[in-house]
Design a protein around this motif. Structure first.
Motif, PDB file in Angstrom:
ATOM      1  N   ASN A  65       1.150  -1.257   0.007  1.00 58.89           N
ATOM      2  CA  ASN A  65       0.100  -0.011   0.038  1.00 58.89           C
ATOM      3  C   ASN A  65       0.917   1.303  -0.012  1.00 58.89           C
ATOM      4  OD1 ASN A  65      -0.336   1.776   2.818  1.00 58.89           O
ATOM      5  ND2 ASN A  65       0.040  -0.593   3.228  1.00 58.89           N
ATOM      6  N   LYS A  78       0.716   4.306   1.398  1.00 60.06           N
ATOM      7  CA  LYS A  78       1.268   5.025   2.328  1.00 60.06           C
ATOM      8  C   LYS A  78       2.522   4.263   3.110  1.00 60.06           C
ATOM      9  CE  LYS A  78      -3.217   7.016   3.192  1.00 60.06           C
ATOM     10  NZ  LYS A  78      -4.488   7.205   4.015  1.00 60.06           N
ATOM     11  N   ASP A  79       2.316   3.099   3.374  1.00 66.66           N
ATOM     12  CA  ASP A  79       3.424   2.426   4.110  1.00 66.66           C
ATOM     13  C   ASP A  79       4.788   2.275   3.127  1.00 66.66           C
ATOM     14  OD1 ASP A  79       2.550   1.719   6.708  1.00 66.66           O
ATOM     15  OD2 ASP A  79       1.303  -0.268   5.889  1.00 66.66           O
ATOM     16  N   GLU A 138       0.521  -6.793   2.045  1.00 73.38           N
ATOM     17  CA  GLU A 138      -0.502  -7.036   3.160  1.00 73.38           C
ATOM     18  C   GLU A 138      -1.135  -8.458   3.367  1.00 73.38           C
ATOM     19  OE1 GLU A 138       0.278  -3.155   2.250  1.00 73.38           O
ATOM     20  OE2 GLU A 138      -0.562  -4.394   0.755  1.00 73.38           O
ATOM     21  N   GLY A 182       0.377  -0.333   8.450  1.00 72.85           N
ATOM     22  CA  GLY A 182      -0.262   0.608   9.092  1.00 72.85           C
ATOM     23  C   GLY A 182       0.694   1.560   9.655  1.00 72.85           C
ATOM     24  N   TRP A 185       2.191   3.896   8.612  1.00 71.65           N
ATOM     25  CA  TRP A 185       2.007   5.227   8.190  1.00 71.65           C
ATOM     26  C   TRP A 185       1.416   6.112   9.018  1.00 71.65           C
ATOM     27  CZ3 TRP A 185      -2.873   7.208   7.609  1.00 71.65           C
ATOM     28  CH2 TRP A 185      -3.754   6.270   7.620  1.00 71.65           C
ATOM     29  N   ASN A 192      -2.628  13.103   5.251  1.00 69.28           N
ATOM     30  CA  ASN A 192      -3.447  12.302   4.947  1.00 69.28           C
ATOM     31  C   ASN A 192      -4.643  12.608   4.044  1.00 69.28           C
ATOM     32  OD1 ASN A 192      -4.112   9.371   5.328  1.00 69.28           O
ATOM     33  ND2 ASN A 192      -5.724  10.060   6.610  1.00 69.28           N
ATOM     34  N   ASN A 216      -5.266  10.974   0.410  1.00 68.76           N
ATOM     35  CA  ASN A 216      -6.432  10.367  -0.049  1.00 68.76           C
ATOM     36  C   ASN A 216      -7.133  10.850  -1.272  1.00 68.76           C
ATOM     37  OD1 ASN A 216      -5.866   8.716   2.128  1.00 68.76           O
ATOM     38  ND2 ASN A 216      -7.384   9.546   3.482  1.00 68.76           N
ATOM     39  N   TYR A 261      -5.100  10.080  -4.250  1.00 70.50           N
ATOM     40  CA  TYR A 261      -4.992   8.690  -4.302  1.00 70.50           C
ATOM     41  C   TYR A 261      -6.395   8.266  -5.334  1.00 70.50           C
ATOM     42  CZ  TYR A 261      -4.706   3.804  -3.101  1.00 70.50           C
ATOM     43  OH  TYR A 261      -4.708   2.272  -3.339  1.00 70.50           O
ATOM     44  N   GLU A 281      -4.855  -0.739   3.975  1.00 67.69           N
ATOM     45  CA  GLU A 281      -3.773   0.267   4.739  1.00 67.69           C
ATOM     46  C   GLU A 281      -3.577  -0.306   5.909  1.00 67.69           C
ATOM     47  OE1 GLU A 281      -5.163   4.242   4.010  1.00 67.69           O
ATOM     48  OE2 GLU A 281      -4.528   3.962   1.837  1.00 67.69           O
ATOM     49  N   GLU A 282      -4.404  -1.266   6.350  1.00 71.95           N
ATOM     50  CA  GLU A 282      -4.113  -1.539   7.876  1.00 71.95           C
ATOM     51  C   GLU A 282      -4.780  -3.159   7.880  1.00 71.95           C
ATOM     52  OE1 GLU A 282      -6.630   0.403  10.866  1.00 71.95           O
ATOM     53  OE2 GLU A 282      -7.781   1.489   9.196  1.00 71.95           O
TER      54      GLU A 282
END
Length: 305
Positions: A143, A145-146, A206, A272, A274, A283, A287, A290, A303-304
């Motif tokens: 993902n 962000k990470d 993930e 997660g 991030w 953020n 988003n 994105y 994302e988590e």
């Protein structure tokens, strides 16, 4: 005394790292790459793949080394000692990387078949011979962000990459796609689309974290292997973050361009993280951006967990 000697070694390593000049950056077709790669581009582009080559592809810091070690252990039927025969960058040549004395291309050309190779190149820059020879390819994606956070810390400790500046500066650089190997969005979407017309196993970091044995089994089947359950369990254990972090053959601890005291090569290995780096404004901005970039694809990420 032993502790003092170890500290002296670490000080010497840090001094050597500090004296390494930063790598210069240039571009190939609008994608930022290290200048030596660009100067060597004809050789990279004209690389001749073989039908039995296996290529591991990814955006940087998306789980590449993890996937490489999984593949190597599957290929060697779970033989742990064999997988520690050499550092991972020698077992799987990094196709486009150019070092002082040789290059990934040189290492690949000197390697007997069947070869397993690694690349971070976006789809449009991959040497055409991989498509012509219909080579199997494993792509791993993480993902955004990470991936961004991990890449930022990697750049802070790796003299082979440009200085990322502050986190706020890097956030802007990443958002604009002006990082080495180009835009994350273009990279993951390009490879996702290509899997419809080429033998590509597309993995997600993930999903590998959530159920490693299931994903390792996918890799095994893609490679045409049939290993016993106990062998798969052994591979799961030996490719865990904790084991790989303590394995000098996977953790690049002797790479002089990497300063592990600034940030370890294997930093956290979680989903997660991030949330510990992004501000609320970042953020929100990310988003919104994105949504625009991913509107034209069926590709989606967690994302988590």
């Amino acid at each position: 005394m032993e502790g003092m000697a170890k500290d002296k070694v670490e000080e010497t390593k840090e001094l050597e790292w500090a004296l390494i000049p930063p790598r210069e950056v240039s571009q190939v077709d609008g994608v930022f790459l290290e200048k030596n790669m660009c100067n060597n581009w004809d050789k990279i582009w004209n690389f001749q793949a073989k039908p039995d080559d296996l290529l591991i592809a990814s955006y940087p810091k998306a789980g590449t080394t993890w996937t490489q070690e999984i593949v190597d252990l599957i290929q060697n039927n779970g033989d742990i000692e064999n997988s520690r025969r050499a550092p991972i960058h020698l077992r799987h040549p990094f196709l486009e990387w150019v070092r002082v004395v040789n290059s990934g291309i040189d290492e690949a050309n000197a390697m007997p078949s069947p070869r397993t190779l690694k690349t971070h190149l976006p789809i449009q820059l991959l040497p055409p011979s991989f498509w012509e020879k219909k080579c199997k390819i494993i792509y791993v994606a993480r993902n955004a962000k990470d991936n961004m956070v991990s890449y930022y810390y990697f750049q802070t400790m790796n003299k082979g990459l440009p200085d990322p500046g502050s986190w706020d500066e890097y956030f802007e650089t990443f958002m604009s796609g002006k990082v080495m190997w180009g835009s994350w969005f273009d990279h993951v979407k390009g490879w996702w689309k290509k899997k419809d017309s080429h033998p590509i196993l597309y993995l997600f970091y993930e999903e590998m974290m959530k159920d490693p044995k299931r994903e390792i089994r996918k890799v095994m089947e893609f490679l045409g292997k049939n290993l016993k359950e106990e062998v798969l369990d052994k591979i799961v254990n030996n490719t865990s973050f904790a084991v790989m972090k303590n394995n000098p053959m996977t953790n690049y601890i002797n790479d002089i361009e990497m300063n592990h005291s600034l940030s370890p090569f294997m930093r956290k290995g979680v989903v997660g993280d991030w949330k510990n780096q992004f501000t609320e404004d970042q953020n929100k901005r990310f988003n919104e951006d994105y949504e625009k970039h991913m509107a034209d694809t069926s590709l989606s990420f967690f994302e988590e967990l």
